[in-house]
Design a protein around this motif. Structure first.
Motif, PDB file in Angstrom:
ATOM      1  N   SER A  23       3.101  23.775 -23.228  1.00  0.00           N
ATOM      2  CA  SER A  23       3.130  24.071 -24.662  1.00  0.00           C
ATOM      3  C   SER A  23       4.250  23.315 -25.357  1.00  0.00           C
ATOM      4  N   GLU A  24       5.397  23.193 -24.683  1.00  0.00           N
ATOM      5  CA  GLU A  24       6.525  22.458 -25.264  1.00  0.00           C
ATOM      6  C   GLU A  24       6.197  20.978 -25.431  1.00  0.00           C
ATOM      7  N   ILE A  25       5.580  20.392 -24.433  1.00  0.00           N
ATOM      8  CA  ILE A  25       5.274  18.963 -24.475  1.00  0.00           C
ATOM      9  C   ILE A  25       4.371  18.623 -25.649  1.00  0.00           C
ATOM     10  N   TRP A  26       3.342  19.450 -25.862  1.00  0.00           N
ATOM     11  CA  TRP A  26       2.340  19.134 -26.882  1.00  0.00           C
ATOM     12  C   TRP A  26       2.468  20.012 -28.123  1.00  0.00           C
ATOM     13  N   LYS A  27       3.660  20.595 -28.325  1.00  0.00           N
ATOM     14  CA  LYS A  27       3.843  21.518 -29.449  1.00  0.00           C
ATOM     15  C   LYS A  27       3.606  20.830 -30.798  1.00  0.00           C
ATOM     16  N   GLU A  28       4.062  19.589 -30.929  1.00  0.00           N
ATOM     17  CA  GLU A  28       3.878  18.874 -32.190  1.00  0.00           C
ATOM     18  C   GLU A  28       2.405  18.690 -32.526  1.00  0.00           C
ATOM     19  N   TRP A  29       1.579  18.565 -31.479  1.00  0.00           N
ATOM     20  CA  TRP A  29       0.157  18.331 -31.715  1.00  0.00           C
ATOM     21  C   TRP A  29      -0.511  19.523 -32.409  1.00  0.00           C
ATOM     22  N   ALA A  30       0.096  20.682 -32.278  1.00  0.00           N
ATOM     23  CA  ALA A  30      -0.454  21.884 -32.910  1.00  0.00           C
ATOM     24  C   ALA A  30      -0.101  21.933 -34.396  1.00  0.00           C
ATOM     25  N   GLU A  31       0.746  21.009 -34.845  1.00  0.00           N
ATOM     26  CA  GLU A  31       1.203  21.017 -36.235  1.00  0.00           C
ATOM     27  C   GLU A  31       0.531  19.928 -37.062  1.00  0.00           C
ATOM     28  N   PHE A  32      -0.515  19.305 -36.510  1.00  0.00           N
ATOM     29  CA  PHE A  32      -1.199  18.236 -37.243  1.00  0.00           C
ATOM     30  C   PHE A  32      -2.049  18.756 -38.397  1.00  0.00           C
ATOM     31  N   GLY A  33      -2.376  20.034 -38.371  1.00  0.00           N
ATOM     32  CA  GLY A  33      -3.186  20.616 -39.439  1.00  0.00           C
ATOM     33  C   GLY A  33      -4.669  20.452 -39.251  1.00  0.00           C
ATOM     34  N   VAL A  34      -5.077  19.822 -38.143  1.00  0.00           N
ATOM     35  CA  VAL A  34      -6.501  19.670 -37.825  1.00  0.00           C
ATOM     36  C   VAL A  34      -6.696  20.003 -36.340  1.00  0.00           C
ATOM     37  N   PRO A  35      -7.910  20.369 -35.941  1.00  0.00           N
ATOM     38  CA  PRO A  35      -8.145  20.649 -34.515  1.00  0.00           C
ATOM     39  C   PRO A  35      -7.894  19.403 -33.672  1.00  0.00           C
ATOM     40  N   VAL A  36      -7.144  19.564 -32.593  1.00  0.00           N
ATOM     41  CA  VAL A  36      -6.806  18.453 -31.714  1.00  0.00           C
ATOM     42  C   VAL A  36      -7.020  18.886 -30.262  1.00  0.00           C
ATOM     43  N   VAL A  37      -7.673  18.050 -29.478  1.00  0.00           N
ATOM     44  CA  VAL A  37      -7.831  18.310 -28.048  1.00  0.00           C
ATOM     45  C   VAL A  37      -6.608  17.745 -27.337  1.00  0.00           C
ATOM     46  N   ARG A  38      -5.821  18.622 -26.746  1.00  0.00           N
ATOM     47  CA  ARG A  38      -4.611  18.168 -26.057  1.00  0.00           C
ATOM     48  C   ARG A  38      -4.969  17.590 -24.691  1.00  0.00           C
ATOM     49  N   PRO A  39      -4.132  16.708 -24.163  1.00  0.00           N
ATOM     50  CA  PRO A  39      -4.389  16.149 -22.829  1.00  0.00           C
ATOM     51  C   PRO A  39      -4.530  17.248 -21.785  1.00  0.00           C
ATOM     52  N   SER A  40      -5.323  16.978 -20.764  1.00  0.00           N
ATOM     53  CA  SER A  40      -5.571  17.955 -19.704  1.00  0.00           C
ATOM     54  C   SER A  40      -4.320  18.177 -18.863  1.00  0.00           C
ATOM     55  N   ASN A  41      -4.358  19.217 -18.038  1.00  0.00           N
ATOM     56  CA  ASN A  41      -3.249  19.460 -17.111  1.00  0.00           C
ATOM     57  C   ASN A  41      -3.039  18.262 -16.190  1.00  0.00           C
ATOM     58  N   TYR A  42      -4.154  17.691 -15.714  1.00  0.00           N
ATOM     59  CA  TYR A  42      -4.066  16.549 -14.806  1.00  0.00           C
ATOM     60  C   TYR A  42      -3.355  15.380 -15.477  1.00  0.00           C
TER      61      TYR A  42
END
Length: 203
Positions: A23-42
């Motif tokens: 969640s920390e690594i991709w936290k900024e991606w949640a602030e884009f204001g649009v739905p975003v698919v975050r990179p997988s665990n792998y």
């Protein structure tokens, strides 16, 4: 030790640590204001291992320059906080108690027909893929040949009637990783039969 047994605390710590770190690594991606698919665990693990200094780990809106190490450390700190609060509120954080596997009725609102806090290990993404709400339900091993040998188990029971003692009679065996004999019966095999129905021709 590569095990996720119900009485262990290691899987709990790892699960919390990884969740916080991801969640920390991709936290900024949640602030884009649009739905975003975050990179997988792998893909995230691959980046952590192979490109720990990559700019992808740097938050653009912060004064410092973050690396993979910063996120892993922050995830650890958040995990420690979560575990302290868990111990205060819930007590023991062994894997089964933390994961709290639930065998839910097909109608989600029917909680009284579900079985909660099943004492079992495993986890999503591993061989015993038993998470909190999803898992390996029907398990079956069959050896084909002249005499078929079959073993299997599933969570639930032999009866769909909540008032029956067979409604949830397989859950404990399923949780312990046990199997039942599923061999096909022969016409003259009547051992362990619950009842026998005899059809009498009409005179």
């Amino acid at each position: 030790d590569f095990y996720a047994d119900p009485n262990q605390k290691g899987p709990t710590l790892f699960s919390s640590w990884w969740s916080k770190t991801y969640s920390e690594i991709w936290k900024e991606w949640a602030e884009f204001g649009v739905p975003v698919v975050r990179p997988s665990n792998y893909q995230t693990v691959k980046l952590l291992k192979e490109e720990p200094a990559s700019q992808i780990f740097d938050w653009g809106n912060s004064a410092s320059e973050e690396t993979a190490s910063d996120h892993v450390k922050k995830g650890f700190e958040l995990m420690v906080e979560e575990m302290k609060k868990w111990e205060e509120d819930e007590g023991d954080y062994t894997w089964a108690n933390f994961k709290r596997t639930k065998i839910q009725h097909l109608v989600p609102q029917f909680n009284s027909f579900s079985v909660e806090n099943v004492y079992t290990g495993g986890g999503s993404g591993i061989l015993n893929a038993t998470g909190s709400r999803h898992g390996a339900s029907w398990r079956m091993v069959v050896e084909l040949g002249p005499d078929i040998q079959a073993f299997g188990i599933y969570p639930g029971g032999q009866s769909g009637n909540p008032g029956s003692k067979f409604y949830a009679n397989f859950i404990s065996k399923w949780a312990n990783g046990e199997y039942l004999n599923f061999n096909l019966r022969k016409p003259d095999d009547s051992d362990a039969s619950l009842f026998i129905t005899t059809f009498v021709p009409k005179p």
